[in-house]
Design a protein around this motif. Structure first.
Motif: not given
Ligand SMILES: Nc1ncnc2c1ncn2[C@@H]1O[C@H](COP(=O)(O)OP(=O)(O)OP(=O)(O)O)[C@@H](O)[C@H]1O
Ligand SMILES: [Mg+2]
Length: 404
Positions: A4-6, A224-225, A259-262, A267-270
Motif C-alpha cells: 500500500k501507498t503510505i 497511513l496510520p 516517505g516518497k522513498l518508502a 516497503d509499506g512502512f517508513l
C-alpha cells in the motif's frame, strides 16, 4: 502482494498547508489570538505585533493559523497576507493588500497616499475589522526602498488618525509584521518604532524534542496510520536540531522525501533506513570518506562496525551501548582483538561522536529510556558504511600479517 501507498495525503506536508494544530507553539497561538480578539472587540483602532524568529521556526504558519482562528470567530473580518520578499516593493505590497481586502477596486495607477486613503474608506464604510500580515517584512528594507517601507508602516499606524486629526470611528486595523531578526529596527526612527511596534513576540528555536512533536503530528496527518516508526522521526529531529538550528522546514522536507522513498520501494512502512538514505543525500550531513575512517584506528572501526551490525539486526534507529557490545565482542573474536573494557569503549564512543560529527550520534540519555543509557544512531546508509569498514579492516589485517 502489492504494497500500500503510505504517504496518502502529501498535500498536508506542503509548506503552504495550515494545520489545525501547531504542536509546541499552541501557547503563542493562544496569546496572539486572544490578544487580537480582545483588540477587535475593544474601541481601539490600531494595534500591531512584531513577530521575530530565525529561519524555519514557524513564523509564517503561526501568523496564518492565527488569521484563520480569528476569521472563524469574528464577523465582518478581513485578512490580508503579503509576503514582502516576493513583492520587494512597498507599492506592490500596498496594491496587493488593497486587492485582497477589496477585490473590486483596481488600485493600479494610484499613488501610495491614494491607496492608503482607499484602505481607510473601506475600513470606515464597512466597519470592517482587518488583520494585515506582512511576512518577511525585513525584505523591504533595502536601499531607497527602506524609506518607503518606513513611511508605509508609519502610514499604516497613523492611518486611523489621518482624517481631520481625530481617530476614525468604526475602524479596527491590526498588523502582524514578521522578520527573521530585529535588525530591521535599526531602520526605524523612534517615532516609527513607537507607533508601529506595539507588541513583540520572539519565537524560540525548536529543539530536538519540539521537532519530534511537530514531525509526529504532521506524519499522523499525512501517512497511513501505523506506518511511520517514531524512532525514525526522532532520527530526523535530532539531526535537524543539531545541524540546522531546528529548522522545521528542513525536517518536514526530509520526512516527505523519506516517505516518497518508502513508497517507491513499496516497503509499506517508513523506517530508519529510508531516513538514513535521505539524510545522507542532504547537504547538512557530512560525507564520510574511507580516508577519514581509516584514520580512526582499528578499535574504533570495530566499534562502528558493531553499531552497524546492531542497527541492522534490530532494524531500529537507535541502539544502546549494551546492544552494540554484543556485536563488538563477536567482532573482536573474528579480528583477533581483545575486547576493551566499558570505560575505554565509552571514551572511544565520545571520540567517534566528535570525529564523525553529523554521521554518528551518541546521546547519553534518551527519550522514553529508563535511567541513563547511551543511545547510538547513524545517519548514513548502513550497507555502504559496512562495506567501507570491512574493506578497511581487511586491508589493515593484511598489512599486519605482512609485517609479521
Ligand atoms: N509548531 C508547528 N507545528 C506544525 N508545523 C510546523 C510548526 N512550526 C513549523 N511548522 C511547519 O514547518 C515549516 C516551516 O514553518 P514556517 O514556514 O512557518 O517557518 P518560518 O519561520 O516562516 O520560516 P522562514 O524564516 O524561512 O520564513 C512549515 O511547513 C510549517 O507548517
Ligand atoms: Mg516564513
Amino acid at each position: 502482494m502489492v504494497s500500500k501507498t503510505i504517504l496518502i495525503k502529501p498535500k498536508t506536508l506542503s509548506h503552504t498547508f495550515i494545520p489545525p494544530k501547531l504542536p509546541t507553539r499552541e501557547a503563542e497561538r493562544s496569546e496572539l489570538t486572544e490578544n487580537l480578539l480582545d483588540f477587535f472587540t475593544s474601541e481601539e483602532a490600531y494595534t500591531s505585533w512584531s513577530l521575530i524568529g530565525s529561519v524555519g521556526i514557524g513564523k509564517t504558519v503561526l501568523s496564518r493559523r492565527v488569521g484563520k482562528d480569528l476569521q472563524e470567530q469574528i464577523n465582518q473580518f478581513k485578512l490580508a497576507y503579503v509576503n514582502c520578499r516576493f513583492s520587494r516593493r512597498v507599492y506592490k505590497v500596498l496594491v496587493e493588500l488593497v486587492s485582497q481586502i477589496e477585490p473590486s477596486i483596481p488600485p493600479r495607477g494610484l499613488s501610495r497616499d491614494d491607496i492608503l486613503n482607499i484602505l481607510l474608506e473601506i475600513l470606515e464604510e464597512k466597519g470592517e475589522k482587518v488583520l494585515i500580515i506582512l511576512d518577511e517584512f525585513d525584505a523591504l528594507f533595502w536601499e531607497s526602498e527602506s524609506r518607503k517601507a518606513r513611511d508605509l508602516i508609519y502610514g499604516l499606524s497613523r492611518l486611523v488618525e489621518r482624517r481631520f486629526g481625530s481617530p476614525s470611528k468604526n475602524v479596527s486595523l491590526a498588523v502582524i509584521a514578521i522578520s527573521r531578526e530585529s535588525e530591521l529596527y535599526k531602520w526605524l526612527d523612534r517615532a516609527a518604532r513607537a507607533s508601529f511596534i506595539r507588541r513583540e513576540l520572539r519565537l524560540k528555536p525548536y529543539n530536538a524534542s519540539d521537532l519530534f512533536e511537530i514531525l509526529k503530528y504532521r506524519a499522523d496527518l499525512a501517512f497511513l496510520p501505523g506506518t511511520v516508526e517514531e524512532d525514525s522521526l526522532e532520527l530526523i529531529a535530532n539531526q535537524v536540531a543539531e545541524l540546522e538550528n531546528g529548522n522545521a522546514r528542513i525536517a518536514i522536507d526530509i520526512l516527505v522525501e523519506a516517505g516518497k522513498l518508502a513508497d517507491k520501494k513499496g516497503d509499506g512502512f517508513l523506517g530508519p533506513e529510508h531516513v538514513r538514505t535521505v539524510l545522507s543525500q542532504h547537504p547538512m550531513t557530512p560525507q564520510i570518506d574511507p580516508e577519514t575512517l581509516s584514520s580512526l584506528g582499528k578499535h574504533k572501526l570495530l566499534i562502528i562496525l558493531a553499531i552497524v551490525r546492531a542497527l541492522k539486526a534490530t532494524k531500529k534507529s537507535f541502539v544502546t551501548r549494551t546492544e552494540m557490545e554484543e556485536f563488538y565482542e563477536i567482532l573482536c573474536d573474528e579480528y583477533n582483538e581483545t575486547p576493551r573494557k566499558t570505560t575505554q569503549i565509552l571514551r572511544y564512543l565520545r571520540e567517534i561522536k566528535s570525529e564523525l560529527k553529523g554521521a554518528i550520534d551518541i546521546e547519553v540519555t534518551g527519550r522514553g529510556q529508563r535511567g541513563r543509557s547511551s543511545r547510538i544512531s547513524i545517519t548514513i546508509p548502513l550497507d555502504k558504511l559496512e562495506n567501507y569498514l570491512i574493506k578497511i579492516l581487511e586491508f589493515t589485517a593484511r598489512f599486519e600479517r605482512d609485517l609479521i
